[in-house]
Write an enzyme that holds these catalytic residues in place. Structure first.
Site, PDB file in Angstrom:
ATOM      1  N   SER A 216       0.827  -1.194   0.000  1.00  0.00           N
ATOM      2  CA  SER A 216       0.000   0.000   0.000  1.00  0.00           C
ATOM      3  C   SER A 216       0.872   1.260   0.000  1.00  0.00           C
ATOM      4  O   SER A 216       1.751   1.396  -0.846  1.00  0.00           O
ATOM      5  CB  SER A 216      -0.973  -0.046   1.179  1.00  0.00           C
ATOM      6  OG  SER A 216      -1.984   0.927   1.061  1.00  0.00           O
ATOM      7  N   ASP A 378      -9.597  -3.053  -6.121  1.00  0.00           N
ATOM      8  CA  ASP A 378      -9.302  -3.898  -4.954  1.00  0.00           C
ATOM      9  C   ASP A 378      -9.950  -3.346  -3.683  1.00  0.00           C
ATOM     10  O   ASP A 378      -9.482  -3.624  -2.586  1.00  0.00           O
ATOM     11  CB  ASP A 378      -7.790  -4.073  -4.767  1.00  0.00           C
ATOM     12  CG  ASP A 378      -7.080  -2.808  -4.294  1.00  0.00           C
ATOM     13  OD1 ASP A 378      -7.728  -1.736  -4.215  1.00  0.00           O
ATOM     14  OD2 ASP A 378      -5.876  -2.882  -3.981  1.00  0.00           O
ATOM     15  N   HIS A 416      -6.678  -7.150   2.650  1.00  0.00           N
ATOM     16  CA  HIS A 416      -6.645  -8.579   2.963  1.00  0.00           C
ATOM     17  C   HIS A 416      -5.670  -9.371   2.107  1.00  0.00           C
ATOM     18  O   HIS A 416      -5.541 -10.579   2.289  1.00  0.00           O
ATOM     19  CB  HIS A 416      -8.047  -9.167   2.809  1.00  0.00           C
ATOM     20  CG  HIS A 416      -9.022  -8.639   3.818  1.00  0.00           C
ATOM     21  ND1 HIS A 416     -10.380  -8.865   3.745  1.00  0.00           N
ATOM     22  CD2 HIS A 416      -8.828  -7.872   4.921  1.00  0.00           C
ATOM     23  CE1 HIS A 416     -10.986  -8.273   4.761  1.00  0.00           C
ATOM     24  NE2 HIS A 416     -10.056  -7.659   5.488  1.00  0.00           N
TER      25      HIS A 416
END
Length: 441
Positions: A216, A378, A416
């Site tokens: 991220s 996502d 996740h």
């Protein structure tokens, strides 16, 4: 030659003798070429982890120059370092939320064109260098699942060890890697520390080059760090980059939602995104990765009763949100160009999840939850943006004859991807393949 051929033929049988944590990840051709023994990899390349934005911890120290808005916020003045952004339940238990918001909020200095702490507030990121230097701010069913914790467990299961072959590069979540001409003293210092950490990890492990793994916002930090370094240095010290759902410079709509309605990534139990919005808007990191005009063009992203805002309308939108002219100017001059790292790179991202494409505020009230229009992605990063990012990366890497691999993982959520067994196994397999492969530089 005949002996080598025979060993390769027997390798699948030898893999069966390994403990399952290692055996599960060594079935690709590249990974299977690693020498293995006693359940551990014999070819180690050190790994440095860059976590997602909510994961790094932050400590503070209050000096005499600090003037609290309410007396209890100055109770720790002169008492040394204390956890500021660490255990969010502890913040609530001690009724410290107003103080957290005040002490976490940096201020923009127009003279320096940079962000700094409030007067009297000093901050530091603890445990730099350790893979345990960042933590999930909340638990799920009593378990710590987020912030690379499961990935760290898997890496340790195959033999990696903290501060030996496995390291961490936590950062100050409030700040962001700067665009050219936009200074960030915090990131200048951070990149220098990461460079020292890379060289230390390499020297500690027989001068082997390093594998960087970022998730991220941590993927963005890792990519920007590599692009900050001279090309000869990165070719010497960086073996491979593994980017896991990195936040792309091509932007994504969730960034706008965080600015308008409050952050979804900065979670404090029982505290709403709206309540955290004033603090979030002071962060330099809240202003990067806005949807780019190149990808999103004139598509309305924020819709109100009287005005539609596209990627071409940030000046008007930020003015409507109350941002000052200096911040707006800084945002409008931010770089949205994709610069490939020119080191071997593997990029994994989830797809097939509903992801916000547009927010509709029918009454033009940004304090009310909007209606959303969804597309593919996502859950955080829009598919159209990540595919543009991938194409730019692939073209630049291949032009220089440098390995680039993109892996889409179906029906996998942004947060996740390092938790679900199926996607975590794929991430692990790619990391271990990167450990084994002989890359062309």
């Amino acid at each position: 030659m005949a002996m080598k051929t025979e060993l390769l033929r027997l390798l699948p049988l030898l893999l069966l003798l390994l403990p399952s944590p290692l055996r599960d990840y060594l079935w690709t051709d590249e990974a299977a070429s690693c020498r293995v023994g006693q359940g551990q990899l014999q070819v180690y390349h050190p790994i440095i982890l860059f976590p997602g934005i909510s994961c790094p911890n932050l400590e503070a120290r209050l000096t005499d120059a600090y003037t609290p808005s309410v007396p209890r916020c100055g109770a720790l003045k002169g008492k040394g370092w204390f956890p500021l952004w660490n255990n969010t339940w502890d913040v609530l238990d001690h009724d410290y939320l107003p103080c957290l918001q005040e002490q976490m909020s940096p201020v923009y200095d127009p003279i320096l064109n940079d962000f700094r702490n409030r007067p009297g507030v000093e901050t530091r990121v603890p445990d730099f260098g350790s893979s345990y230097g960042f933590t999930s701010k909340g638990e799920v069913d009593g378990r710590n699942l987020f912030c690379m914790s499961k990935l760290i467990q898997e890496l340790e299961a195959v033999g990696y060890r903290d501060r030996d072959t496995l390291f961490g590069a936590p950062y100050d979540l409030r700040h962001a890697p700067p665009s050219p001409g936009q200074p960030s003293q915090v990131y200048t210092d951070y990149f220098a520390r990461v460079k020292d950490l890379v060289q230390h990890a390499s020297e500690k492990n027989g001068n082997k080059p390093i594998i960087l793994v970022g998730h991220s916002f941590g993927g963005k930090a890792a990519l920007d760090f590599v692009n900050w370094t001279p090309l000869p240095w990165r070719k010497e010290f960086i073996k491979h980059m593994v980017l896991i759902a990195p936040t792309p410079p091509t932007g994504f709509v969730q960034v706008l939602m965080n600015l308008v309605s409050g952050p979804s990534a900065i979670l404090i139990p029982t505290v709403t995104s709206l309540d955290l919005r004033p603090m979030w808007r002071t962060f330099a990191s809240s202003l990067v990765s806005l949807p780019s005009t190149r990808v999103f063009a004139h598509e309305p992203l924020v819709v109100t009763k009287h005005t539609n805002y596209s990627a071409y309308d940030y000046r008007d939108l930020l003015m409507a949100l109350g941002f000052g002219t200096n911040i707006i100017k800084r945002v409008l001059h931010m770089k949205q160009k994709v610069d490939a790292p020119l080191v071997p790179t593997t990029y994994l991202n989830g797809v097939g999840i509903q992801t916000i494409n547009q927010a509709v505020y029918r009454d033009s009230n940004f304090d009310v939850e909007p209606e959303y229009v969804y597309g593919d992605g996502d859950d955080i990063i829009n598919l159209v943006s990540l595919l543009t990012f991938v194409e730019d990366m692939r073209r630049q890497q291949h032009r220089s004859n440098i390995h680039f691999k993109f892996i889409k993982i179906a029906h996998t959520n942004h947060s996740h991807i390092l938790i679900q067994e199926r996607s975590l196994k794929r991430v692990m397999a790619e990391i271990l393949e990167a450990n084994c492969r002989r890359d062309i530089m």
